[in-house]
Write a protein that holds these residues in place. Structure first.
Motif, PDB file in Angstrom:
ATOM      1  N   LYS A   1       1.049  -1.258   0.488  1.00 39.86           N
ATOM      2  CA  LYS A   1      -0.374  -0.195   0.233  1.00 39.86           C
ATOM      3  C   LYS A   1       0.883   1.345   0.066  1.00 39.86           C
ATOM      4  O   LYS A   1       1.945   1.002   1.142  1.00 39.86           O
ATOM      5  N   ASN A   2       0.315   2.042  -0.642  1.00 38.49           N
ATOM      6  CA  ASN A   2       0.620   3.648  -0.885  1.00 38.49           C
ATOM      7  C   ASN A   2       0.851   4.360   0.089  1.00 38.49           C
ATOM      8  O   ASN A   2      -0.070   4.599   0.588  1.00 38.49           O
ATOM      9  N   GLU A   3       1.261   4.471   0.781  1.00 41.93           N
ATOM     10  CA  GLU A   3       1.087   6.111   2.389  1.00 41.93           C
ATOM     11  C   GLU A   3       0.376   6.984   2.512  1.00 41.93           C
ATOM     12  O   GLU A   3      -0.608   8.163   2.279  1.00 41.93           O
ATOM     13  N   LEU A   4       0.600   7.753   1.136  1.00 47.41           N
ATOM     14  CA  LEU A   4       0.557   8.777   0.434  1.00 47.41           C
ATOM     15  C   LEU A   4      -0.981   9.063  -0.008  1.00 47.41           C
ATOM     16  O   LEU A   4      -1.563   9.856  -0.331  1.00 47.41           O
ATOM     17  N   THR A   5      -0.669   7.926  -1.316  1.00 57.38           N
ATOM     18  CA  THR A   5      -2.451   7.695  -2.279  1.00 57.38           C
ATOM     19  C   THR A   5      -3.243   6.797  -1.123  1.00 57.38           C
ATOM     20  O   THR A   5      -4.524   6.681  -2.326  1.00 57.38           O
ATOM     21  N   ASP A   6      -3.151   5.945  -1.052  1.00 49.21           N
ATOM     22  CA  ASP A   6      -3.743   4.955  -0.226  1.00 49.21           C
ATOM     23  C   ASP A   6      -3.998   3.719  -1.353  1.00 49.21           C
ATOM     24  O   ASP A   6      -4.982   3.687  -1.068  1.00 49.21           O
TER      25      ASP A   6
END
Length: 127
Positions: free
Chosen positions: A13-18
């Motif tokens: 999971k990309n923490e910035l884009t969710d």
């Protein structure tokens, strides 16, 4: 802006884009090459001809002639399935200890001066 974008097969999971992380450009091509080599024929539903049968190397003791044939089989499958890459070289190394290393040297079609090496190790035993 990336030329090529693929989903990262780790599904992290990309923490910035969710959202799911992405692989771009040469990393997307590397992931695709690895996927093609690791996929066995008949493994992909509705496309039984996809894959280079990389695992077959480990489970069949191959002669030098069979290793060369496998090398050309992998090259043909990569050229067919991954048009984003120019395959420069493939080497299959048998270390006689139950493992093989497939080394793929390639360039992305958008930048032929960039060369990337991808190494896949196949082993029959936990060492």
């Amino acid at each position: 802006m990336p030329r090529y974008t693929d989903i990262d097969f780790n599904l992290s999971k990309n923490e910035l884009t969710d959202d799911i992380n992405l692989k771009t450009d040469i990393n997307a091509i590397s992931q695709s090459i690895k996927n093609i080599i690791l996929t066995s024929k008949t493994e992909k539903i509705f496309n039984n001809s996809f894959g280079a049968d990389g695992y077959d190397i480990v489970f069949n003791e191959l002669s030098p002639l069979e290793i060369t044939a496998q090398k050309f089989k992998i090259i043909a499958e990569l050229q067919l399935q991954e048009p984003r890459a120019i395959i420069r070289d493939i080497n299959i190394e048998d270390n006689k200890l139950g493992s093989y290393i497939i080394s793929v040297t390639f360039s992305p079609v958008y930048d032929t001066t960039t060369v990337r090496n991808l190494n896949l190790e196949f082993t029959t035993s936990s060492q």
